[in-house]
Enzyme design. Structure first.
Site, PDB file in Angstrom:
ATOM      1  N   ARG A  61       0.497  -0.946  -0.028  1.00 36.79           N
ATOM      2  CA  ARG A  61      -0.219   0.019  -0.227  1.00 36.79           C
ATOM      3  C   ARG A  61       1.094   1.532  -0.269  1.00 36.79           C
ATOM      4  O   ARG A  61       1.963   1.498  -0.164  1.00 36.79           O
ATOM      5  CB  ARG A  61      -0.854  -0.154   1.403  1.00 36.79           C
ATOM      6  CG  ARG A  61      -2.092  -1.374   1.319  1.00 36.79           C
ATOM      7  CD  ARG A  61      -2.585  -0.898   2.314  1.00 36.79           C
ATOM      8  NE  ARG A  61      -1.962  -0.724   3.703  1.00 36.79           N
ATOM      9  CZ  ARG A  61      -2.048  -0.180   3.761  1.00 36.79           C
ATOM     10  NH1 ARG A  61      -2.214   1.561   4.307  1.00 36.79           N
ATOM     11  NH2 ARG A  61      -1.122  -0.454   5.586  1.00 36.79           N
ATOM     12  N   LYS A 201      -8.973  -2.002   0.706  1.00 35.26           N
ATOM     13  CA  LYS A 201      -8.719  -1.203   2.178  1.00 35.26           C
ATOM     14  C   LYS A 201      -9.401   0.130   2.138  1.00 35.26           C
ATOM     15  O   LYS A 201      -9.762   0.565   3.070  1.00 35.26           O
ATOM     16  CB  LYS A 201      -7.158  -0.793   2.006  1.00 35.26           C
ATOM     17  CG  LYS A 201      -6.353  -1.883   2.603  1.00 35.26           C
ATOM     18  CD  LYS A 201      -6.781  -2.608   3.997  1.00 35.26           C
ATOM     19  CE  LYS A 201      -6.078  -3.759   4.332  1.00 35.26           C
ATOM     20  NZ  LYS A 201      -6.334  -4.760   5.890  1.00 35.26           N
ATOM     21  N   HIS A 220     -10.541  -4.198  12.730  1.00 32.58           N
ATOM     22  CA  HIS A 220      -9.526  -4.837  12.240  1.00 32.58           C
ATOM     23  C   HIS A 220      -9.060  -6.025  12.156  1.00 32.58           C
ATOM     24  O   HIS A 220      -7.850  -5.700  13.099  1.00 32.58           O
ATOM     25  CB  HIS A 220      -7.809  -3.355  11.880  1.00 32.58           C
ATOM     26  CG  HIS A 220      -6.606  -4.570  10.749  1.00 32.58           C
ATOM     27  ND1 HIS A 220      -5.901  -4.108  10.819  1.00 32.58           N
ATOM     28  CD2 HIS A 220      -6.789  -5.648   9.491  1.00 32.58           C
ATOM     29  CE1 HIS A 220      -4.902  -5.077  10.167  1.00 32.58           C
ATOM     30  NE2 HIS A 220      -5.380  -5.401   9.368  1.00 32.58           N
ATOM     31  N   SER A 238       0.452  -6.640  11.816  1.00 26.12           N
ATOM     32  CA  SER A 238       1.592  -7.538  10.864  1.00 26.12           C
ATOM     33  C   SER A 238       2.352  -9.186  12.147  1.00 26.12           C
ATOM     34  O   SER A 238       3.089  -8.076  12.390  1.00 26.12           O
ATOM     35  CB  SER A 238       2.043  -7.051   9.296  1.00 26.12           C
ATOM     36  OG  SER A 238       2.717  -7.848   8.906  1.00 26.12           O
ATOM     37  N   LYS A 242      -2.353 -13.041  14.333  1.00 26.07           N
ATOM     38  CA  LYS A 242      -3.879 -12.999  13.784  1.00 26.07           C
ATOM     39  C   LYS A 242      -3.738 -14.060  12.679  1.00 26.07           C
ATOM     40  O   LYS A 242      -4.874 -14.813  13.387  1.00 26.07           O
ATOM     41  CB  LYS A 242      -3.609 -11.938  13.597  1.00 26.07           C
ATOM     42  CG  LYS A 242      -5.180 -11.316  13.206  1.00 26.07           C
ATOM     43  CD  LYS A 242      -5.572  -9.727  12.539  1.00 26.07           C
ATOM     44  CE  LYS A 242      -4.734  -8.986  11.364  1.00 26.07           C
ATOM     45  NZ  LYS A 242      -5.515  -9.938  10.145  1.00 26.07           N
ATOM     46  N   THR A 243      -4.116 -14.115  11.577  1.00 28.04           N
ATOM     47  CA  THR A 243      -4.231 -15.169  10.770  1.00 28.04           C
ATOM     48  C   THR A 243      -3.883 -16.310  10.803  1.00 28.04           C
ATOM     49  O   THR A 243      -4.989 -17.109  11.279  1.00 28.04           O
ATOM     50  CB  THR A 243      -3.723 -15.084   8.919  1.00 28.04           C
ATOM     51  OG1 THR A 243      -4.029 -13.378   8.709  1.00 28.04           O
ATOM     52  CG2 THR A 243      -3.990 -15.727   8.798  1.00 28.04           C
ATOM     53  N   ASP A 257      -9.331 -10.749   8.158  1.00 27.82           N
ATOM     54  CA  ASP A 257      -8.956  -9.780   8.854  1.00 27.82           C
ATOM     55  C   ASP A 257      -9.607  -8.293   9.015  1.00 27.82           C
ATOM     56  O   ASP A 257      -9.676  -7.332   9.614  1.00 27.82           O
ATOM     57  CB  ASP A 257      -8.336  -8.720   6.823  1.00 27.82           C
ATOM     58  CG  ASP A 257      -7.176  -8.119   6.532  1.00 27.82           C
ATOM     59  OD1 ASP A 257      -6.190  -7.913   7.964  1.00 27.82           O
ATOM     60  OD2 ASP A 257      -7.406  -7.249   5.543  1.00 27.82           O
ATOM     61  N   ARG A 323       1.695 -11.985  -1.761  1.00 26.18           N
ATOM     62  CA  ARG A 323       0.146 -12.775  -1.106  1.00 26.18           C
ATOM     63  C   ARG A 323      -0.002 -13.452  -2.003  1.00 26.18           C
ATOM     64  O   ARG A 323      -0.163 -13.868  -3.302  1.00 26.18           O
ATOM     65  CB  ARG A 323       0.031 -11.647  -1.716  1.00 26.18           C
ATOM     66  CG  ARG A 323      -0.072  -9.967  -0.401  1.00 26.18           C
ATOM     67  CD  ARG A 323      -0.406 -10.358   1.109  1.00 26.18           C
ATOM     68  NE  ARG A 323      -0.090  -9.047   1.901  1.00 26.18           N
ATOM     69  CZ  ARG A 323      -0.670  -9.181   3.269  1.00 26.18           C
ATOM     70  NH1 ARG A 323      -1.886  -9.148   3.459  1.00 26.18           N
ATOM     71  NH2 ARG A 323      -0.690  -7.743   3.313  1.00 26.18           N
TER      72      ARG A 323
END
Length: 537
Positions: A61, A201, A220, A238, A242-243, A257, A323
């Site tokens: 981003r 986003k 988030h 990050s 989390k994932t 997410d 990704r």
């Protein structure tokens, strides 16, 4: 103008302002978009069937090039310390130039939805220059039934033209790259970048602005739910897990997410996942790895062997931010609805490279708001040029780049929801123990999972707790299956004085970071701050 596909003819391309186009392809499905992308040399098919693409110079981003229109709606509601303003006249010139740039081009349109709760859904039209961008956003947002497309009425529009180059002098922006958000007209213009994540986003940013006014908390975070209906939220920046931690084979994945929390419970904003693939392995993350071998998945910036077409997930020569983007139903235990009831647990994840935080701590509602507004994790040595020792990172609400409103507004809403639904809140350290990064060891994943399981099934609440002298939160004394010393971080350090100095250093960072929020929060939250005097004892 050639038009193909299914669309609402009463709400055609003219509603976006676009005109003079060569062709518009509406709501093409995966096979059509593969054919278009290959015809236009936008990517190649990798072994296993995924579409492999490169995003060019922009491999992530561009937050410094994101702007919000300042007008009557936003002047007093947007957090301008965190969001760059763009005057309405500047946006109008930018919009006119987007329209002119698009003339004569072949464009792709997807009519999709942000938000799985029908009461808070945002029908979104996404117009793209690239066919693979159309497939990307089709994977990431929620796809209406085919029979509903002929009556689709968009409430938000994204126009994504990577070949457009902004003029800083004319448009009031920083560079040739621009992401411009008009919350009043609900239009987002994206130019000068091929990074597809800007589109998803942008929807998150719009919902982050719209939903708090309805009493709905945008977050988030990832989310899962047990088979008994007990849902849980996982906040984390990050690298905090989390994932990974929300992908529990014994629980149903709601999403990885972005979510909302309203009167009916929690709901996913998306219909897909955008997972990092750097060093992805079949053994460590089999479900995500399997998606990279499926037709319909997009893999970004992953080097492809020219002979075998096999992706090399260990190769970071293009970027560390490689990704894959795939629809949620590619994950076997994913929720088909993207919705779940009121959460029973909130997990705030931090990767503490200072080695000070315990592996788990129970938070009061005021402490939860304090740590939510702080959004702490730590960078480790070697992750960025010049980083030679752990560095604290604070990203308020665990997602500062996407927060249009002041953080205290989200924090207060979270605090009210926690109290209303009697939610248990936990801080989980997935970072280091026994010393800082370079001296200690990474928190054992087995211990983290054991502690999380005990928190989610309710058994951890029955443990005996002690009060951490630096941070004031409650830490379990003993948990079956977890080595006892790890629950008392100071005892894992060989040099106790070094621990005390490190703890005092981190507490000071928390206190200095929170100064900007002090006038926005009540006394309870201020009293939840860590204790500098105690840490220095």
């Amino acid at each position: 103008m050639e038009q193909t596909g299914i669309w609402n003819t009463a709400k055609g391309i003219e509603t976006t302002g676009l005109k003079g186009l060569a062709a518009v392809h509406w709501n093409l499905v995966e096979a059509d978009l593969y054919e278009q992308a290959l015809r236009r040399s936008e990517g190649q098919i990798a072994a296993g069937g995924a579409l492999a693409v490169d995003t060019g110079v922009h491999t992530g981003r561009s937050p410094q090039d994101k702007f919000v229109v300042r007008d009557e709606l936003t002047r007093d509601t947007v957090w301008w310390d965190n969001n760059k303003p763009l005057e309405k006249a500047q946006f109008d010139r930018l919009y006119e130039d987007f329209i002119a740039h698009a003339a004569g081009r072949e464009l792709f349109v997807q009519d999709l939805v942000g938000g799985a709760d029908p009461a808070h859904a945002l029908p979104t039209r996404v117009v793209t220059e690239f066919a693979w961008h159309s497939l990307f956003i089709r994977n990431l947002l929620i796809r209406p039934a085919r029979e509903a497309l002929a009556a689709f009425v968009p409430e938000m529009t994204i126009i994504d033209l990577p070949s457009f180059k902004a003029d800083p002098a004319r448009h009031g922006v920083r560079t040739e790259t621009v992401i411009a958000c008009d919350f009043t007209r609900r239009i987002v213009l994206i130019g000068g970048t091929s990074y597809a994540g800007e589109m998803k986003k942008s929807v998150f940013t719009m919902l982050n602005f719209l939903l708090p006014a309805r009493g709905v908390m945008p977050m988030h975070c990832s989310a899962n739910v047990g088979h008994g209906g007990d849902s849980a939220l996982f906040f984390g920046l990050s690298g905090t897990g989390k994932t990974t931690l929300s992908a529990d084979p014994n629980r149903i994945l709601v999403g990885d997410d972005e979510h909302g929390w309203g009167e009916a419970g929690i709901f996913n904003f998306e219909g897909g996942c955008y997972a990092k693939t750097i060093r992805l392995s079949r053994e460590a993350e089999p479900e995500i790895y399997a998606t990279t071998e499926r037709f319909g998945t997009i893999i970004e910036n992953v080097p492809i062997d020219p002979l075998t077409r096999s992706p090399d997930f260990n190769d970071a020569s293009k970027t560390e931010n490689t990704r894959c983007a795939y629809p949620l139903h590619f994950i076997p235990n994913a929720s088909p609805t993207g919705r779940a009831g009121q959460p029973k647990n909130i997990i705030m994840l931090t990767a503490d490279a200072f080695g000070v935080m315990p592996p788990i701590a129970k938070l009061t509602p005021a402490q939860a708001m304090y740590h939510f507004l702080s959004g702490y994790t730590a960078k480790v040595a070697g992750t960025e040029k010049g980083v030679t020792e752990p560095q604290a990172t604070f990203s308020t609400c665990f997602g500062a780049p996407f927060m249009p409103r002041h953080p205290s507004e989200y924090g207060e809403l979270l605090k009210r929801l926690i109290a209303a639904h009697e939610v248990d809140c936990w801080l989980v350290n997935t970072g280091w123990t026994g010393g800082a990064y370079g001296v200690g060891r990474r928190m054992p994943i087995k211990a983290t999972r054991t502690l999380l399981t005990a928190a989610l099934d309710g058994s951890l609440k029955q443990a005996d707790f002690y009060t951490d002298r630096s941070f004031g939160f409650a830490v379990p004394v003993a948990v079956p299956g977890v080595e006892g010393a790890i629950l008392q971080p100071r005892e894992t350090w060989a040099d106790k004085a070094a621990y005390d100095a490190q703890a005092a250093k981190l507490v000071g960072m928390f206190i200095r970071n929170f100064e900007k929020f002090e006038r926005y929060v009540d006394r309870d939250v201020l009293s939840a701050a860590p204790d500098m005097a105690a840490a220095a004892e």
